[in-house]
Motif scaffolding. Structure first.
Motif, PDB file in Angstrom:
ATOM      1  N   CYS A  38     -17.330 -13.638  -6.852  1.00 38.88           N
ATOM      2  CA  CYS A  38     -16.567 -14.755  -6.289  1.00 38.88           C
ATOM      3  C   CYS A  38     -16.522 -14.624  -4.776  1.00 38.88           C
ATOM      4  CB  CYS A  38     -15.139 -14.781  -6.828  1.00 38.88           C
ATOM      5  SG  CYS A  38     -15.001 -14.931  -8.623  1.00 38.88           S
ATOM      6  N   PRO A  52     -15.376 -19.257  -7.577  1.00 36.05           N
ATOM      7  CA  PRO A  52     -16.242 -18.521  -8.517  1.00 36.05           C
ATOM      8  C   PRO A  52     -17.713 -18.884  -8.347  1.00 36.05           C
ATOM      9  CG  PRO A  52     -15.088 -20.285  -9.653  1.00 36.05           C
ATOM     10  CD  PRO A  52     -14.548 -20.269  -8.256  1.00 36.05           C
ATOM     11  N   TRP A  72     -11.515 -22.253 -12.240  1.00 39.14           N
ATOM     12  CA  TRP A  72     -10.799 -22.389 -10.984  1.00 39.14           C
ATOM     13  C   TRP A  72      -9.296 -22.331 -11.257  1.00 39.14           C
ATOM     14  CZ3 TRP A  72     -12.621 -23.327  -5.931  1.00 39.14           C
ATOM     15  CH2 TRP A  72     -13.998 -23.495  -5.811  1.00 39.14           C
TER      16      TRP A  72
END
Length: 229
Positions: A85, A60, A128
């Protein structure tokens, strides 16, 4: 009784084994430079240890991320929930410990408030897929700050700073984790600053700066002079 104790011990050890297995970010570091307008230049490194051999890793960045460069394998850009991302891919799957690094730029992250200005940084902006064993970030501000920022997380809310070591040395802010963060954790840093700390005159919708106004005045005068001649 002894048999019951052995059974409980086996269950406990099995639980430890299961919880220890899995992919995790062993080290996540960020080096961030903020310019006078509130624009950020970031270099983020993630060391990830794999046990499941995934074929893609989603890294990200942030909303509006641009000028993206990355190392760690074949990659492409994707937007997830409004956040840009980088997606790393491997046909055979990632294994062992791999290092992924992304450098990119984020748009202006500062805004005017009733009492001054506010700078907001999302790191990471969306969680994440892996827990984070160690986390650290260094932020170079364009001015010296006398106050510490506030932090908020998806899991710990506004008390997450109890799990961070935070220091402000002039214009340099550093923060590091004291414990493991869960997967899909997000962190938001908010720093309130006095008015004029950031130069926000040229933001869309704001009044044009003096030099731009003078440019258009002289340009109009030159065109008028040319027409009259």
């Amino acid at each position: 009784m002894r048999r019951l104790a052995i059974i409980v011990l086996c269950i406990f050890l099995l639980t430890l084994t299961v919880s220890a297995a899995g992919d995790e970010i062993t080290d996540l570091t960020g080096d961030i430079t903020v310019d006078a307008s509130g624009t950020c230049r970031l270099t983020v490194r993630a060391d990830i240890t794999f046990t499941t051999a995934p074929r893609e890793v989603v890294f990200p960045l942030g909303a509006g991320a641009r000028d993206i460069s990355a190392t760690g394998g074949s990659f492409s850009a994707r937007t997830v929930n409004g956040v840009k991302c980088v997606v790393f891919k491997s046909d055979i799957g990632f294994s062992g410990t791999q290092t992924f690094t992304c450098s990119y730029r984020l748009p202006v992250s500062a805004a005017e408030t009733e009492t001054g200005q506010r700078f907001v940084l999302y790191f990471p902006p969306i969680g994440w897929d892996y827990p984070i064993d160690r986390f650290s970030v260094r932020v170079q501000l364009p001015f010296e700050s006398e106050t510490l920022p506030t932090w908020e997380s998806a899991y710990y809310g506004d008390v997450v700073d109890n799990y961070l070591d935070i220091e402000m040395d002039g214009a340099v802010l550093t923060a590091s984790s004291r414990q493991i963060f869960k997967d899909h954790e997000t962190l938001t840093m908010t720093l309130d600053a006095p008015a004029g700390s950031f130069d926000l005159r040229n933001l869309p919708g704001r009044t044009a700066s003096v030099d731009r106004i003078l440019f258009y005045i002289f340009l109009g005068a030159a065109v008028l002079y040319w027409l009259l001649r």
